[in-house]
Design a protein around this motif. Structure first.
Motif, PDB file in Angstrom:
ATOM      1  N   ALA A  83       0.829  -1.206   0.000  1.00 16.94           N
ATOM      2  CA  ALA A  83       0.000   0.000   0.000  1.00 16.94           C
ATOM      3  C   ALA A  83       0.862   1.254   0.000  1.00 16.94           C
ATOM      4  N   GLN A  84       0.402   2.283  -0.717  1.00 15.09           N
ATOM      5  CA  GLN A  84       1.123   3.541  -0.819  1.00 15.09           C
ATOM      6  C   GLN A  84       1.075   4.323   0.504  1.00 15.09           C
ATOM      7  N   PHE A  85       2.043   5.201   0.661  1.00 12.81           N
ATOM      8  CA  PHE A  85       2.133   6.067   1.827  1.00 12.81           C
ATOM      9  C   PHE A  85       0.884   6.945   1.938  1.00 12.81           C
ATOM     10  N   SER A  86       0.394   7.114   3.168  1.00 10.12           N
ATOM     11  CA  SER A  86      -0.764   7.963   3.410  1.00 10.12           C
ATOM     12  C   SER A  86      -0.365   9.137   4.297  1.00 10.12           C
ATOM     13  N   ASN A  91      -0.476  12.189   9.579  1.00 11.97           N
ATOM     14  CA  ASN A  91      -0.922  13.419  10.239  1.00 11.97           C
ATOM     15  C   ASN A  91      -1.968  13.182  11.328  1.00 11.97           C
ATOM     16  N   GLU A  92      -2.312  11.947  11.594  1.00 10.71           N
ATOM     17  CA  GLU A  92      -3.273  11.667  12.661  1.00 10.71           C
ATOM     18  C   GLU A  92      -2.732  12.147  14.003  1.00 10.71           C
ATOM     19  N   GLU A  97       3.526  12.552  18.336  1.00 10.29           N
ATOM     20  CA  GLU A  97       4.846  12.317  18.951  1.00 10.29           C
ATOM     21  C   GLU A  97       5.794  11.664  17.965  1.00 10.29           C
ATOM     22  N   LEU A  98       5.284  10.712  17.182  1.00  9.47           N
ATOM     23  CA  LEU A  98       6.114  10.057  16.166  1.00  9.47           C
ATOM     24  C   LEU A  98       6.634  11.071  15.164  1.00  9.47           C
ATOM     25  N   ARG A  99       5.750  11.926  14.649  1.00 10.96           N
ATOM     26  CA  ARG A  99       6.186  12.936  13.682  1.00 10.96           C
ATOM     27  C   ARG A  99       7.228  13.864  14.283  1.00 10.96           C
ATOM     28  N   ALA A 100       7.033  14.259  15.530  1.00  4.99           N
ATOM     29  CA  ALA A 100       7.992  15.158  16.176  1.00  4.99           C
ATOM     30  C   ALA A 100       9.366  14.503  16.266  1.00  4.99           C
ATOM     31  N   ASP A 101       9.400  13.225  16.575  1.00  3.77           N
ATOM     32  CA  ASP A 101      10.679  12.517  16.645  1.00  3.77           C
ATOM     33  C   ASP A 101      11.316  12.377  15.267  1.00  3.77           C
ATOM     34  N   GLN A 136       1.970   1.286   8.230  1.00  7.49           N
ATOM     35  CA  GLN A 136       2.800   2.456   7.972  1.00  7.49           C
ATOM     36  C   GLN A 136       3.311   3.058   9.274  1.00  7.49           C
ATOM     37  N   THR A 137       2.431   3.236  10.239  1.00  9.59           N
ATOM     38  CA  THR A 137       2.841   3.814  11.523  1.00  9.59           C
ATOM     39  C   THR A 137       3.850   2.924  12.228  1.00  9.59           C
TER      40      THR A 137
END
Length: 237
Positions: A83-86, A91-92, A97-101, A136-137
């Protein structure tokens, strides 16, 4: 060729399509043997192209993630079909916290390409190969966890290997080996001409893991880009 010219000529190949040993892609989820966890030196990547390609100043004095690549030992596959990146998933709110890291650990240094662009590119080319095991996450969380545990700059400093000096290849390799159970990493270099002599700079450190990206394994020998064992290696951050 000057170092800056060498870097400019190779930036896109390294950042966007760097195939270690020609064996890192897979043609369907699950058809891979191990993971390559790849960290790069922003300093070496961006050296002498300030204002031409790199978009972050001052550069962080750490190794950052280039990618987590499902790979095969013996052969190259066609692009995988997961599956392609979402961006919506990334952005959920649960991934704040994951994005910040990742903003710290997995950064884009090419002008005009955002961190999200970089994550999307890497996931669509590599990460989705493992989407039968990792969502993905979960994939990006696994990369984050590996970085926190195996930061190359920390592994080096723990063995008194400091930036701004040249070292024997074997000393740099052993500094990494000592933290991954003696398994073989890959050290990739950018080479340049300086006063009619070739100097090599440590660009990337690759640590290989099993097919669930937990236990270190020996990286296979590769055909090109690996640092020359007989020459000093400059470690710069």
């Amino acid at each position: 060729m000057k170092f800056s010219e060498t870097i400019v000529a190779m930036v896109l190949g390294i950042a966007l399509s760097f195939d270690i040993g020609g064996n890192m892609s897979c043609n369907a989820a699950g058809q891979y043997d191990y993971f390559q966890f790849v960290q790069e030196s922003p300093f070496v990547f961006c050296k002498n192209i300030t204002g031409k390609g790199c978009n972050i100043l001052p550069l962080p004095r750490i190794f950052t993630i280039h990618g987590l690549w499902p790979s095969n030992f013996k052969h190259r596959h066609k692009p995988c079909v997961g599956a392609q990146f979402s961006r919506d998933v990334m952005n959920e709110a649960s991934n704040d916290e994951l994005r910040a890291d990742l903003e710290l650990s997995w950064r884009s240094f090419i002008s005009g390409r955002s961190n999200m662009d970089f994550w999307e590119y890497e996931y669509n080319k590599h990460g989705k190969c493992s989407d039968h095991i990792f969502s993905q996450t979960q994939y990006f969380d696994r990369a984050r966890s590996l970085w926190k545990q195996y930061k190359a700059h920390t592994l080096f400093s723990n063995r008194s290997v400091e930036p701004g000096k040249s070292y024997r290849f074997t000393d740099l390799e052993q500094a990494i080996r000592s933290f991954i159970g003696g398994r073989r990493p890959l050290l990739l270099c950018m080479q340049s001409e300086w006063k009619k002599k070739t100097k090599q700079y440590l660009l990337e450190v690759v640590i290989c893991f099993d097919d669930i990206a937990i236990n270190p394994v020996n990286c296979p020998k590769r055909m090109s880009k690996e640092c020359l064992p007989q020459s000093p290696v400059w470690y710069m951050l």
